[in-house]
Structures are given as structure tokens and as C-alpha cells.
Enzyme design. Structure first.
Site, PDB file in Angstrom:
ATOM      1  N   LYS A  99       0.802  -1.230   0.000  1.00  0.00           N
ATOM      2  CA  LYS A  99       0.000   0.000   0.000  1.00  0.00           C
ATOM      3  C   LYS A  99       0.833   1.277   0.000  1.00  0.00           C
ATOM      4  O   LYS A  99       0.308   2.371  -0.200  1.00  0.00           O
ATOM      5  CB  LYS A  99      -0.955  -0.009   1.184  1.00  0.00           C
ATOM      6  CG  LYS A  99      -0.310   0.151   2.545  1.00  0.00           C
ATOM      7  CD  LYS A  99      -1.406   0.270   3.595  1.00  0.00           C
ATOM      8  CE  LYS A  99      -0.843   0.345   4.987  1.00  0.00           C
ATOM      9  NZ  LYS A  99      -1.878   0.361   6.014  1.00  0.00           N
ATOM     10  N   HIS A 122      46.815 -10.202   4.799  1.00  0.00           N
ATOM     11  CA  HIS A 122      47.518  -9.159   5.531  1.00  0.00           C
ATOM     12  C   HIS A 122      47.815  -7.997   4.583  1.00  0.00           C
ATOM     13  O   HIS A 122      48.206  -8.232   3.437  1.00  0.00           O
ATOM     14  CB  HIS A 122      48.844  -9.712   6.070  1.00  0.00           C
ATOM     15  CG  HIS A 122      49.683  -8.664   6.745  1.00  0.00           C
ATOM     16  ND1 HIS A 122      49.383  -8.195   8.002  1.00  0.00           N
ATOM     17  CD2 HIS A 122      50.770  -7.969   6.315  1.00  0.00           C
ATOM     18  CE1 HIS A 122      50.277  -7.264   8.320  1.00  0.00           C
ATOM     19  NE2 HIS A 122      51.124  -7.112   7.317  1.00  0.00           N
ATOM     20  N   GLU A 160      21.799   5.102  16.498  1.00  0.00           N
ATOM     21  CA  GLU A 160      22.184   5.467  15.126  1.00  0.00           C
ATOM     22  C   GLU A 160      21.699   6.875  14.797  1.00  0.00           C
ATOM     23  O   GLU A 160      22.450   7.696  14.259  1.00  0.00           O
ATOM     24  CB  GLU A 160      21.606   4.454  14.124  1.00  0.00           C
ATOM     25  CG  GLU A 160      22.319   3.110  14.168  1.00  0.00           C
ATOM     26  CD  GLU A 160      21.826   2.111  13.123  1.00  0.00           C
ATOM     27  OE1 GLU A 160      22.416   1.030  13.036  1.00  0.00           O
ATOM     28  OE2 GLU A 160      20.843   2.407  12.410  1.00  0.00           O
TER      29      GLU A 160
END
Lengths: 120, 508
Positions: free
Chosen positions: B74, B487, B228
Site C-alpha cells: 500500500k 595481511h 544510530e
């Protein structure tokens, strides 16, 4: 190199290749509690709905009508369809879905006008 | 046709199931009001109510599986809360506000000199909208590609197989389905006494669409959404106070060490916290919003004045207007639809997934369930491991975890090993000048099987994927530790934490 050998003998990785994923041959489809459900229980309505609906399909795995494939048990095992002696069916006593529906004015109008009233 | 000539007292019929009805009596009544016309639309294999993450993923998956599927939404745009007003727009703001904050405060020591830095909030919001519209239109394309019929409107159950749709563009239609999936999601829980207007008293929806930076912002709720949004507006210049009822931020799932560290780092960025504090009342009648708080255990009241108040106390399942009462479907005390292990409601062909039912309200959990539920329909078997669903907080640094935390293990009397490795000892974090945080791993003391992984640090949200995989496979910490990690990468901290769990880390 020897050190590595010793190391490998002593350690069995927990991650192992188990083969291609396959669907288990037997899956229990009867309703169980959802793993994330906080209440850890299913309401009674799950069983009672299946109980009510079992005449229409193999929902209730435990029922005698659906222990194996469709058609495994003859329809006659459900009991006689005919009314017993001295017993008669009355249409009005059947569940509502078997009863006649009342026509609405609009439907009568639509039939009489050959559908024209729907577009009027 | 039949006439009763015998007494009415005689049993009505001889069939053993005379009292059985396939569905509730109210449904028959409804069914009787609907006459079948030849022009009625074909029955779909699957009708999905809701085009959010749960609904749209299920629709695509069902389309791919060859089902005739329709998805009712909707909002006018697919993607639900997550794409339109949740995860996605908030991440756009988090990313861009972080860049802005970094350019303001963290360039000189990197050898970058910048001139005047100005915020253009309108342009920042536009960038957010561009991301959102691109993604939602992408889903519409995927619908077409996978033969999903997209019905724009609000769906409500008419009976057990029929959904009536109030179309967005006016008019009504009905759609029938052999299977129906409820994926209507959730909405923000309002705070009693504060009316949400999305201008002054806002939920997360309003928090991603403010037209100007509020001078003062009060956040009710120190969970992931609250923190947040608090981070975004704090970085853009707001004075933010977070009020939390519990004694730690991040919600109950976050490990206590991680929560403590996150709070310390966010405080350093300028956020103020009031923990163990309850909100007594709120008043938004005046110019700003007044929030009265007191200690959770009782104490002196205090009033916090702010221009805007964000209510972030949680979310609740959304089933308004769905017509559940028409088919007698039940919800639990929190409004969640009750389902079994195959996502079936008590009516077996009607299933529910995502925020509207059990489990954490997370988009990726809903997505997992979408795939599983379609597999249950098509193959009779699906898979979701609720023990391995990650949680991520996209603040800076990010926080991410999967599995159990230390307080949960202690409460369950499980003996465990802990391994921890700080990013300050990781080479890549050092070169990035971004060394805050650590990786913490918990494994079973006897078997070394990983029980939980908790990360606070740069890119924690990406790094947790490795932890989820380890947990899903039932790996030991040694398995992870003996796996080569490139690494120099941040993921070496993950490996070293695993090493520290079963033995010792090398670089710490």
C-alpha cells in the site's frame, strides 16, 4: 614438517564438508512450536482447526484418514453417505455453504437487463 | 429437495463429521455474500500481503520457483520500512554525516588541509532519496523479471482464500490465493503521552527527514535505532541526550563489555547518556518538547528541554486493517501472529514471516524466512538458523554480534573461554588511524565450539559475516584461527581473537 604432521593428527577440524545439501527424506509436517516463539507453546486452536478441517485434506497427519498416500483408505471407511433409516436430510439444515443464496436487487436487475444495468 | 418427515429430534445426518466446518461460521456468512462470477480473476498460487523485505523477497523467490504470485503493497513503493524509511535511508545519513564529521575533525593529522566546510542538509537528504528510489525501482524491475504481479493497495482478508484490496489509485479488487503470506511488518511503538507528529515528536521515520538540524535532541531509548539516529544528528551539530531505562545501551542482546566500550566512544563523540532512567512524562505543547525523567528505581525528577524528541523505544507488529478478525487469526500479547515451525498460522495455507511474527525484527532475518517459507510451500522443507542471526549497529565505530553474549552464557551456567583482540594492535586499523574497539570471541570450554562473537570497531558489520558462517558451520575457535586471513586487513583482528580464545594471540 614433522611438527605439522603431529599438529594435524592432534586436531580434527570441526568444519567438514558434509556433501551436497538435500531435503531430508522424512519431514514431520505436524505443527510444532516455532523456534523463535517466546512462549514455547502452540495454542490449542492449531490442533482444533486441523481437527475440524481434516475431512477436507490430509492436514492431520495423525488421523486415520491420512496416514499414507491419498486414496490409501477407501471413502467407505468414512461411513455411509446415505441417511440412516428414518432419517432425512433437509437442505436448510445443511451447512450454510450448501444453502441457496438470496439474490440481491442489483443481481436480479443485471440478469433481467442482460448485464446492461452493470454499465448504466 | 429434501424434506424432514421424521422428528426434528432425530440426528440430522448419519455422516460422522456432521458438526465439522472447514472454516469459521462467520466465513460462510461472508462467502454467501459473494457470488462467483465467470469474470473473476484466476486464483494465484501465492498472494503476499506486504511488499517489504519479507514480502518482496518471498515474491521474487516464488516467481523464480514457478508459482503464480501477487504481492500487495500500500505504500506506493516496494521495500517496506527498511528501504523507504529504515535501514537504507539511515545508512545514507550515517555514512554522509560521518564523512562530514571526519572532514571537520579528522583531517589535519592525516595531512589533508581543508577550507570552509559547510553542511547542506537539503543536498544530504537528496542523496538519501536518490539511493532509496534507485533501490525501490530496482525491486519493481525484479518483480517484472520474475513475473510477480504487483498490486498497489491495502489488502484485507475477506475470507480464508480471498484478500480484498483497496487500490491506491482508487477502486477495489479482490485476489484469491491457494496460499497467502502475511508480511505486513512493524511500526514504531509510540510513547504514551507524546503524540507523534514527525516534526517535533518523531520516530525513526521523522528522524531521517528533519528539515533542519535541531539544537537539542532528546532520544527516548538507547537501543540500536536510537543510537544510530543520535549519532547522525550529533555529528551534524545537535546536542543529543539519550535516555535509557536499562543499565546499558544497545539493548539486551549486546555484550556488556561491548556496550560499555560503545558508550564510552559515543560519549567521546559528544552524546550524553542517562542510563537507568525512566521517562515519566512528555509535553510537546510549547515551542520545544519537555521530557520529565527520573531514576528507574525512583528518585528526583528532572526535565529535559529539547527542540525535537525522538521516540525509539521499540517496534510493534503491524496488523491494522488486515481483517484478521474475519478469519479468526490470533496474535499474542505483543501483537505478533502466532505461527508454527513452518510459518503456518492455525489456518495452514496462511503463513506469516518477518516483523509481524516471532523473532528479532531485522530485515535479514525476514529475508531468510522469505526464502524458507517459499521452500516450505514448494518443497515442503526450509531452513533458518535462529541461533546464527547477526545484529549490527551502524554507529562509528560499528558494533556487531552473533550468537550468545557473556552474560547469557553465565546465566545459563555454560563454561566458556574468552578471547579478545584490540584493533589498536591491528596493522590495518593503525594505518587507517581508526583503532578503537576490539573483537571478542566466546567458545565452549570443553569442545572449543564458538558460542558467540562480539565486535566493536571499524567495519564490524562486514566482519561479522565470517562469524555467522563459523557459527552456522559449528566451527571451533581453532578452525577460524588456523584459517589464513589476508595481511594487512582488519579481519586479522578476527583471526587473532580466535587465536586468543583457544591459545594466545600473536600480536597482543
Amino acid at each position: 614438517m614433522n611438527a605439522t604432521k603431529i599438529l594435524q593428527q592432534g586436531r580434527q577440524p570441526m568444519i567438514r564438508f558434509l556433501g551436497k545439501r538435500t531435503t531430508p527424506s522424512k519431514v514431520d509436517h505436524t505443527p510444532h512450536v516455532h523456534p523463535a516463539s517466546p512462549s514455547q507453546s502452540l495454542p490449542e486452536s492449531f490442533a482444533s482447526y486441523r481437527q475440524k478441517a481434516q475431512q477436507h485434506g490430509p492436514l492431520n497427519q495423525n488421523s486415520k484418514f491420512s496416514t499414507s498416500h491419498i486414496g490409501a483408505s477407501p471413502g467407505s471407511s468414512l461411513g455411509p453417505v446415505e441417511a440412516g433409516k428414518g432419517t432425512f436430510f433437509d437442505r436448510s439444515e445443511l451447512p450454510q455453504r450448501f444453502q441457496r443464496m438470496a439474490w440481491t436487487e442489483a443481481e436480479i436487475e443485471a440478469i433481467e437487463s442482460g448485464g446492461a444495468s452493470l454499465h448504466a | 429437495m429434501f424434506r424432514a418427515v421424521a422428528s426434528r429430534a432425530v440426528p440430522r445426518a448419519a455422516r460422522p463429521v456432521t458438526q465439522s466446518t472447514f472454516c469459521a461460521p462467520s466465513i460462510y456468512f461472508q462467502g454467501r455474500l459473494r457470488r462467483g462470477y465467470a469474470s473473476e480473476a484466476e486464483e494465484k498460487d501465492l498472494v503476499i500481503i506486504g511488499g517489504g523485505v519479507a514480502g518482496y523477497v518471498a515474491a521474487i523467490k516464488a516467481g523464480q520457483s514457478g508459482l503464480k504470485v501477487a504481492c500487495i503493497e500500500k505504500r506506493g513503493a516496494l521495500g517496506g520500512t527498511c528501504l523507504n524509511v529504515g535501514c537504507i535511508p539511515s545508512k545514507s545519513l550515517l555514512n554522509n554525516s560521518h564523512l562530514y564529521h571526519q572532514i571537520l575533525h579528522d583531517t589535519k593529522n592525516r595531512g589533508i588541509e581543508v577550507g570552509d566546510v559547510k553542511l547542506n542538509l537539503g543536498a544530504m537528504m537528496k542523496a538519501k532519496e536518490t539511493s532509496v528510489s534507485g533501490l525501490t525501482k530496482g525491486i519493481e524491475f525484479l518483480f517484472k523479471k520474475n513475473n510477480v504481479e504487483y498490486i498497489k493497495g491495502a489488502g484485507a482478508f475477506q475470507d480464508e482464500h480471498t484478500v480484498a484490496v483497496n487500490l491506491v489509485e482508487g477502486g477495489e479488487t479482490t485476489v484469491r490465493g491457494k496460499n497467502i503470506l502475511i508480511a505486513t511488518g512493524s511500526e514504531a511503538t509510540p510513547f504514551p503521552g507524546l503524540t507523534i507528529d514527525e516534526k517535533k515528536v518523531i520516530t525513526s521515520t521523522g528522524a531521517i527527514a528533519l528539515e533542519e538540524v535541531p539544537k537539542k535532541l532528546t532520544v527516548i531509548g538507547g537501543g540500536i535505532i536510537g543510537l544510530e539516529m543520535a549519532s547522525v544528528w550529533s555529528r551534524l551539530g545537535s546536542e543529543v541526550t539519550v535516555v535509557e531505562y536499562l543499565g546499558q545501551i544497545g539493548g539486551p542482546g549486546m555484550d556488556k563489555d561491548v556496550a560499555k566500550q560503545a558508550q564510552k566512544l559515543l560519549q567521546k563523540q559528544g552524546l550524553k547518556f542517562k542510563l537507568n532512567t525512566k521517562v515519566v512524562s512528555g509535553d510537546a505543547d510549547g515551542e520545544g518538547v519537555k521530557v520529565t525523567v527520573e531514576a528507574a528505581k525512583g528518585g528526583k525528577e528532572e526535565t529535559l528541554d529539547a527542540d525535537v524528541c525522538l521516540v525509539a523505544i521499540g517496534r510493534r507488529p503491524y496488523t491494522n486493517g488486515l481483517g484478521l478478525e474475519n478469519i479468526g487469526l490470533e496474535v499474542d500479547e505483543r501483537g505478533r501472529l502466532i505461527i508454527d515451525q513452518e510459518y503456518r498460522t492455525k489456518i495452514p495455507h496462511i503463513r506469516a514471516i518477518g516483523d509481524v511474527t516471532f523473532g528479532p525484527m531485522l530485515a535479514h532475518k525476514a529475508e531468510e524466512e522469505s526464502v524458507a517459507v517459499v521452500e516450505y510451500i514448494t518443497k515442503g522443507y526450509g531452513h533458518v538458523n535462529y541461533g546464527a542471526i547477526p545484529s549490527v549497529m551502524y554507529t562509528h565505530p560499528e558494533v556487531a554480534w552473533v550468537g550468545q553474549n557473556e552474560q547469557e552464557l553465565a546465566a545459563a551456567n555454560v563454561k566458556y573461554n574468552v578471547g579478545q583482540f584490540p584493533f589498536s594492535a591491528n596493522s590495518r586499523a593503525k594505518t587507517n588511524l581508526d583503532t578503537e574497539g576490539f573483537v571478542k570471541m566466546l567458545s565452549d570450554a570443553e569442545t572449543d565450539r564458538i558460542l558467540g562473537i562480539h565486535i566493536i570497531g571499524p567495519n564490524a558489520g562486514e566482519m561479522i559475516a565470517e562469524g555467522v558462517l563459523a557459527l552456522e558451520y559449528g566451527a571451533s575457535s581453532e578452525d577460524v584461527a588456523r584459517t589464513s586471513h589476508a595481511h594487512p586487513t582488519l579481519s586479522e583482528a578476527f583471526k587473532e581473537a580466535a587465536m586468543a580464545t583457544y591459545d594466545k594471540a600473536v600480536h597482543y
